[in-house]
Enzyme design. Sequence first.
Site, short mmCIF file in Angstrom:
data_model
loop_
_atom_site.label_atom_id
_atom_site.label_comp_id
_atom_site.label_asym_id
_atom_site.label_seq_id
_atom_site.Cartn_x
_atom_site.Cartn_y
_atom_site.Cartn_z
N LYS A 116 29.12 5.27 -73.08
CA LYS A 116 28.46 6.57 -73.22
C LYS A 116 28.29 6.77 -74.73
CE LYS A 116 30.00 11.41 -72.88
NZ LYS A 116 30.41 12.46 -71.92
N GLU A 138 28.34 13.63 -62.19
CA GLU A 138 29.58 13.62 -62.99
C GLU A 138 30.22 15.00 -62.92
OE1 GLU A 138 29.26 12.12 -67.04
OE2 GLU A 138 30.93 13.41 -67.66
N ARG A 178 37.11 19.84 -66.42
CA ARG A 178 37.28 20.97 -67.36
C ARG A 178 37.62 22.24 -66.61
NH1 ARG A 178 31.94 19.95 -71.12
NH2 ARG A 178 32.18 17.69 -71.09
N THR A 184 35.07 13.81 -68.67
CA THR A 184 36.09 14.39 -69.56
C THR A 184 37.49 13.87 -69.20
OG1 THR A 184 34.74 16.41 -69.36
CG2 THR A 184 36.60 16.51 -70.84
C1 3PG Z 1 29.32 17.14 -72.19
O1 3PG Z 1 30.28 16.47 -72.46
O2 3PG Z 1 29.36 18.36 -71.98
C2 3PG Z 1 28.07 16.40 -72.04
O3 3PG Z 1 27.90 15.62 -73.14
C3 3PG Z 1 26.89 17.24 -71.79
O4 3PG Z 1 26.33 17.63 -72.98
P1 3PG Z 1 25.08 18.59 -72.95
O5 3PG Z 1 25.59 19.93 -72.50
O6 3PG Z 1 24.60 18.60 -74.36
O7 3PG Z 1 24.10 18.02 -71.98
#
Ligand code: 3PG
Length: 216
Positions: free
Chosen positions: A133, A45, A49, A73
């Site tokens: 999710k 994934e 960002r 995201t």
């Molecule tokens: C995110 O959106 O950054 C993910 O949920 C990952 O979360 P984590 O950094 O707690 O694994």
Amino acid sequence: MSNKNHLLQPMLNISPVIPVLVIERTEDALPIAQALLAGGLRVLEITLRTANALEVIREISINLPEAVVAAGTVTTPKQWHAAAQAGAQFVVSPGLTAPLAHEAAKAPVPLLPGVATASELMTAADSGFECFKLFPAQHVGGVGLLKSLHGPFPHAVFCPTGGITPDNAQSYLALPNVACVGGSWLAPGKLVQAQDWAGLTELARQAVALKGVYSA
Ligand code: 3PG
């Protein structure tokens, strides 16, 4: 309602862990992806960002066809289409809005929407979603919440993400309604900056090994 969300299930079953990646430098994209693939993780994934995220998705999709690339995201239909155009095979959102739900019937690739409550799950299910999710998993009830949701919603399938670590991943993966978990621990900034690709491969191997534990 026609919705491609059900197409996600086989992709969520490929690997026990989906690395959630924030890749700052495009030149790191292929080494990171190759390192994780070498360790046995095929679903990656790439979060939107960073300014170069679509470029990263394109690079990996074109050069590493064995990878299943997702865009993370994604919060708008525009991003959804751009990610699909760049090569993402599915997109992930931290939540679900009306515009995203509306888009689901005509978007080119499926959406894994984030939910955190029973009501959100029911609203999403009304739009034809069955894979979710759970976000941010560890903070909205974690394993206990997933166990509680399994009774009233036995067909809902989850990829819990947010606060998952190598220490708690197994307790999630042992649940009947969890296909895989997502987490950012597979590509720590320190290892990426040091270009320690073997270190990433080792983390991926350890994540794949979690599978043996929960399916035993
Ligand atoms: C995110 O959106 O950054 C993910 O949920 C990952 O979360 P984590 O950094 O707690 O694994």
